[in-house]
Design a protein around this motif. Structure first.
Motif, PDB file in Angstrom:
ATOM      1  N   VAL A   1       0.932  -1.447   0.101  1.00 15.91           N
ATOM      2  CA  VAL A   1      -0.016  -0.044  -0.007  1.00 15.91           C
ATOM      3  C   VAL A   1       0.792   1.156  -0.007  1.00 15.91           C
ATOM      4  N   ALA A   2       0.684   2.050  -0.892  1.00 15.36           N
ATOM      5  CA  ALA A   2       1.533   3.174  -1.229  1.00 15.36           C
ATOM      6  C   ALA A   2       0.878   4.447  -1.568  1.00 15.36           C
ATOM      7  N   PHE A   3       1.701   5.705  -1.170  1.00 18.62           N
ATOM      8  CA  PHE A   3       0.841   6.979  -1.896  1.00 18.62           C
ATOM      9  C   PHE A   3       0.753   6.781  -3.090  1.00 18.62           C
ATOM     10  N   ALA A   4      -0.381   7.338  -3.794  1.00 18.47           N
ATOM     11  CA  ALA A   4      -0.391   7.391  -5.277  1.00 18.47           C
ATOM     12  C   ALA A   4      -0.610   8.943  -5.775  1.00 18.47           C
ATOM     13  N   PHE A   5       0.142   8.899  -6.949  1.00 17.87           N
ATOM     14  CA  PHE A   5       0.254  10.323  -7.607  1.00 17.87           C
ATOM     15  C   PHE A   5       0.255  10.542  -9.072  1.00 17.87           C
ATOM     16  N   PRO A   6      -0.175  11.410  -9.891  1.00 15.64           N
ATOM     17  CA  PRO A   6      -0.180  11.496 -11.313  1.00 15.64           C
ATOM     18  C   PRO A   6       1.131  10.890 -12.020  1.00 15.64           C
ATOM     19  N   GLU A   7       1.052  10.214 -13.220  1.00 15.41           N
ATOM     20  CA  GLU A   7       2.388   9.733 -13.718  1.00 15.41           C
ATOM     21  C   GLU A   7       2.849  10.879 -14.750  1.00 15.41           C
ATOM     22  N   ASP A   8       4.069  10.716 -15.205  1.00 12.04           N
ATOM     23  CA  ASP A   8       4.498  11.533 -16.137  1.00 12.04           C
ATOM     24  C   ASP A   8       4.914  12.839 -15.629  1.00 12.04           C
ATOM     25  N   ASN A   9       5.170  13.141 -14.350  1.00 11.40           N
ATOM     26  CA  ASN A   9       5.756  14.185 -13.846  1.00 11.40           C
ATOM     27  C   ASN A   9       6.920  14.172 -13.121  1.00 11.40           C
ATOM     28  N   ALA A  10       7.963  14.129 -13.681  1.00  9.14           N
ATOM     29  CA  ALA A  10       9.066  13.828 -13.273  1.00  9.14           C
ATOM     30  C   ALA A  10       9.685  14.361 -11.932  1.00  9.14           C
ATOM     31  N   PHE A  11       9.470  16.026 -11.987  1.00 10.74           N
ATOM     32  CA  PHE A  11       9.613  16.649 -10.661  1.00 10.74           C
ATOM     33  C   PHE A  11       8.837  16.427  -9.551  1.00 10.74           C
ATOM     34  N   PHE A  12       7.688  16.109  -9.977  1.00 14.12           N
ATOM     35  CA  PHE A  12       6.676  15.780  -8.718  1.00 14.12           C
ATOM     36  C   PHE A  12       7.110  14.442  -8.123  1.00 14.12           C
ATOM     37  N   ALA A  13       7.664  13.468  -8.833  1.00 19.03           N
ATOM     38  CA  ALA A  13       7.692  12.219  -8.576  1.00 19.03           C
ATOM     39  C   ALA A  13       8.912  12.233  -7.689  1.00 19.03           C
ATOM     40  N   ASP A  14       9.977  13.021  -7.994  1.00 21.28           N
ATOM     41  CA  ASP A  14      10.930  13.242  -7.228  1.00 21.28           C
ATOM     42  C   ASP A  14      10.917  13.545  -5.973  1.00 21.28           C
ATOM     43  N   LEU A  15       9.831  14.908  -6.011  1.00 21.07           N
ATOM     44  CA  LEU A  15       9.573  15.479  -4.624  1.00 21.07           C
ATOM     45  C   LEU A  15       8.879  14.762  -3.786  1.00 21.07           C
ATOM     46  N   VAL A  16       7.874  13.837  -4.338  1.00 24.50           N
ATOM     47  CA  VAL A  16       7.273  13.048  -3.494  1.00 24.50           C
ATOM     48  C   VAL A  16       7.916  11.851  -3.064  1.00 24.50           C
ATOM     49  N   ASN A  17       8.710  11.186  -3.687  1.00 27.88           N
ATOM     50  CA  ASN A  17       9.738  10.131  -3.368  1.00 27.88           C
ATOM     51  C   ASN A  17      10.782  10.414  -2.353  1.00 27.88           C
ATOM     52  N   LEU A  18      11.442  11.708  -2.780  1.00 32.51           N
ATOM     53  CA  LEU A  18      12.495  12.038  -1.925  1.00 32.51           C
ATOM     54  C   LEU A  18      11.820  12.634  -0.388  1.00 32.51           C
ATOM     55  N   THR A  19      10.762  13.319  -0.614  1.00 36.79           N
ATOM     56  CA  THR A  19      10.094  13.671   0.870  1.00 36.79           C
ATOM     57  C   THR A  19       9.973  12.507   1.643  1.00 36.79           C
ATOM     58  N   PHE A  20       9.191  11.340   0.914  1.00 34.99           N
ATOM     59  CA  PHE A  20       8.932  10.129   1.708  1.00 34.99           C
ATOM     60  C   PHE A  20      10.302   9.599   2.348  1.00 34.99           C
ATOM     61  N   GLN A  21      11.260   9.586   1.582  1.00 33.49           N
ATOM     62  CA  GLN A  21      12.583   9.001   2.168  1.00 33.49           C
ATOM     63  C   GLN A  21      13.096  10.024   3.227  1.00 33.49           C
ATOM     64  N   GLU A  22      12.778  11.275   3.324  1.00 38.00           N
ATOM     65  CA  GLU A  22      13.182  12.269   4.547  1.00 38.00           C
ATOM     66  C   GLU A  22      12.267  11.899   5.658  1.00 38.00           C
ATOM     67  N   ILE A  23      10.967  11.842   5.271  1.00 37.97           N
ATOM     68  CA  ILE A  23      10.154  11.496   6.456  1.00 37.97           C
ATOM     69  C   ILE A  23      10.328  10.090   7.080  1.00 37.97           C
ATOM     70  N   VAL A  24      10.939   9.192   6.395  1.00 36.58           N
ATOM     71  CA  VAL A  24      11.213   7.908   6.995  1.00 36.58           C
ATOM     72  C   VAL A  24      12.413   8.128   7.846  1.00 36.58           C
ATOM     73  N   SER A  25      13.565   8.915   7.329  1.00 37.99           N
ATOM     74  CA  SER A  25      14.897   8.963   7.934  1.00 37.99           C
ATOM     75  C   SER A  25      14.608   9.842   9.108  1.00 37.99           C
ATOM     76  N   ASP A  26      14.079  10.900   9.199  1.00 42.29           N
ATOM     77  CA  ASP A  26      13.915  11.682  10.543  1.00 42.29           C
ATOM     78  C   ASP A  26      13.022  11.145  11.547  1.00 42.29           C
ATOM     79  N   GLY A  27      12.652  10.150  11.161  1.00 43.58           N
ATOM     80  CA  GLY A  27      11.446   9.369  12.380  1.00 43.58           C
ATOM     81  C   GLY A  27      10.284   9.944  12.365  1.00 43.58           C
TER      82      GLY A  27
END
Length: 608
Positions: A281-307
């Motif tokens: 089960v994951a966050f879903a977001f529109p495809e073919d938006n490279a910048f937004f995909a990076d924003l979502v995925n990298l923010t999720f990485q940060e949210i995980v890393s900082d607890g």
């Protein structure tokens, strides 16, 4: 492999459930702009619905969403109108707030409180994204969705992201993009806590009555997991099934775990056990938006890393640990929403392949065992064979690949600029590279390991106690942490390069070398008697690099990898090159709706 609108869903049972659900369904509501955490309007109707359907007791057991500060200012919207191909990020900036799709009827993911507000995991996560992207946790609007309408809302631009119990299926993968999983769903059992000793798995249910819903596949899935015939009682309502458990009429309720959390709160004297299927089960977001995909995925990485992720998860799922999220190394790579481009035109790699009739793959010459040239100058290696297998499935010919030799850096640039379809050579999926390329599912786990001589007594970290060890300087912190956890102590000899470290091992000055195993494998393959132990001190995902923002091509790659994993071809290829266990892959149920075989416009023999 693209659809302009998702008219159907993979799991029809989910659709039927939400349309027929009479336990806790709330009327469709559209929060006012900047409606933020509280739904305005129709509160009385929602409350009446709760009472009529017997859910008020359930909702009262759940804590409302935590109060968040609102003393920050939402950034000024950018001028309108926006172009038709405006990016998701540009639309968020233009309106000044984030739109998050959640379900209002599936606690603890999302639900309506007695006060008429919305609460749940998705709500808290929506506030967190707004805080990080817009500087204000209140700059978010929550819109009601159903599982069967979530994709439509994303494709129509009604919501920017969906955070609910939406399973990442293979069909949905073709329609929208997903993050790494934040929750692992699957079929499980709800039992009375007093039975927790005697019922721990499906095999303990022989001769016991089991409640199942008449409009889901849970009974069939459970029956398939055991060799004996089970006894089922079917119910049209979930709350009725849970009530039967409380009254002793049945000994278990079988359903998806995400729904059983609901039952656990309806009947607190229960426990969830015996999960026998798995689904991401994951966050879903529109495809073919490279910048937004990076924003979502990298923010999720940060949210995980900082607890923050663990804090929000345990707030809503207090009886379990959050699932382990794949960690991408690096930090400080999260883009700012203000950097978002106004428009983005996704590349069409599939069309380019169909037109030319073969793949163009960039590779280094010396990255053994992943991609290198043999003595005759022929491309060989694990990833060379992997892309040849992909070509065989897509084009009907494993030889339909043109390998272009370059450096890893040169290959990344070629893919980024559209000069190559794929780059191989043991790429680490780091946060920095996520902003440059897209990546396939993880095909190898790198990370610090031990290089030793064959026959050595060194088989684990405890064996290094009191021994001299050459440690690459970049691996010192990982090695020290691992040694501290075991309590062993060794004589560390820091080395600036892998060559220097290996020279000490060859000279007998150390008993082992500690560095990234992906880097050491080439030396081990080339040196008789030398090997890399299967153990890992850290895990770094490695994958093939793909063009950024081309969701359709990434889908094709990943769905093909899942097909290869399912039929054993991937594992057979992996074990031909490595002596450790092949990596597991995310569980995406279902099957692709489109063929993985490409139709060619031309037939050309590749030169390379």
């Amino acid at each position: 492999m693209k659809s302009t609108m998702a008219s159907s869903e993979t799991n029809q049972a989910e659709t039927n459930q939400e349309r027929r659900l009479v336990d806790c369904v709330f009327p469709a509501q559209r929060p006012a702009p900047r409606g933020l955490a509280v739904v305005v309007g129709m509160v009385a109707v929602a409350a009446l619905s709760l009472l009529l359907n017997g859910c008020s007791e359930f909702v009262s057991n759940l804590s409302p969403t935590p109060t968040v500060p609102s003393n920050q200012t939402i950034p000024s919207p950018t001028p309108l109108p926006l172009p038709e191909n405006a990016t998701v990020g540009a639309r968020i900036l233009a309106r000044g707030y984030l739109r998050v799709g959640i379900r209002y009827d599936i606690p603890p993911f999302g639900y309506i409180t007695d006060e008429g507000g919305v609460a749940g995991f998705g709500v808290d996560m929506g506030h967190e994204l707004a805080r990080r992207w817009l500087g204000n946790p209140q700059a978010v609007e929550f819109q009601q969705i159903r599982t069967d309408t979530a994709i439509e809302h994303l494709q129509a631009g009604n919501v920017d992201i969906v955070i609910t119990n939406l399973v990442h299926t293979q069909e949905r993968e073709e329609l929208v993009d997903f993050t790494l999983p934040f929750f692992i769903d699957g079929h499980a059992l709800l039992i009375r806590t007093s039975d927790a000793v005697s019922i721990t798995e499906p095999g303990d249910l022989q001769g016991r009555p089991i409640a199942a819903l008449s409009w889901t596949d849970a009974a069939d899935v459970l029956q398939a997991s055991v060799p004996f015939t089970l006894t089922f009682r079917t119910f049209d309502r979930f709350d009725a099934a849970v009530a039967a458990l409380g009254q002793g009429e049945v000994d278990a309720v079988t359903e998806l775990r995400s729904r059983l959390f609901w039952g656990n709160r309806l009947l607190p004297e229960t426990t969830i056990v015996g999960q026998h299927t798995s689904a991401s089960v994951a966050f879903a977001f529109p495809e073919d938006n490279a910048f937004f995909a990076d924003l979502v995925n990298l923010t999720f990485q940060e949210i995980v890393s900082d607890g923050t992720y663990a804090e929000i998860y345990t707030r809503w799922f207090p009886l379990e640990y959050p699932p382990t999220v794949e960690h991408w190394p690096g930090s400080g790579s999260v883009p700012s929403l203000a950097e978002t481009p106004q428009t983005f035109n996704a590349p069409d790699t599939i069309a380019a392949i169909q037109q030319r009739g073969y793949l163009v793959v960039a590779m280094p010459t010396d990255r053994s065992p992943f991609a290198y040239l043999d003595a005759a100058g022929v491309p060989v290696g694990y990833e060379v064979n992997l892309v040849q297998r992909l070509a065989g499935r897509w084009l009907g010919d494993p030889a339909a690949v043109s390998f272009v030799t370059t450096t890893i850096e040169g290959g990344r640039e070629m893919v980024h600029n559209g000069q190559a379809d794929i780059v191989i050579g043991g790429l680490r999926h780091t946060r920095a590279l996520e902003r440059e390329l897209d990546f396939s599912l993880t095909t190898y786990w790198g990370g610090e390991g031990l290089l030793v001589w064959a026959g050595t007594p060194i088989t684990n970290l405890m064996a290094l106690n009191g021994q001299p060890v050459a440690v690459l300087e970049t691996s010192q912190s990982v090695f020290q942490q691992a040694m501290d956890e075991t309590g062993a102590r060794s004589t560390v000899m820091p080395q600036p390069t892998l060559d220097a470290a290996v020279s000490l091992l060859e000279g007998g000055y150390v008993v082992a070398v500690v560095a990234d195993r992906a880097d050491m494998l080439g030396r081990a393959y080339a040196t008789p008697g030398m090997g890399v132990l299967p153990m890992r001190l850290a895990y770094i995902p490695m994958a093939v690099g793909l063009p950024p923002g081309d969701s359709d091509f990434r889908d094709l790659v990943n769905l093909t990898l899942l097909a290869m994993k399912a039929d054993g071809e991937f594992d057979a290829l992996y074990t031909a090159w490595f002596d450790d266990s092949p990596p597991t892959m995310e569980a995406w149920p279902g099957a692709p709706t489109h063929s993985l075989r490409l139709t060619l416009e031309t037939q050309v023999t590749p030169e390379g």
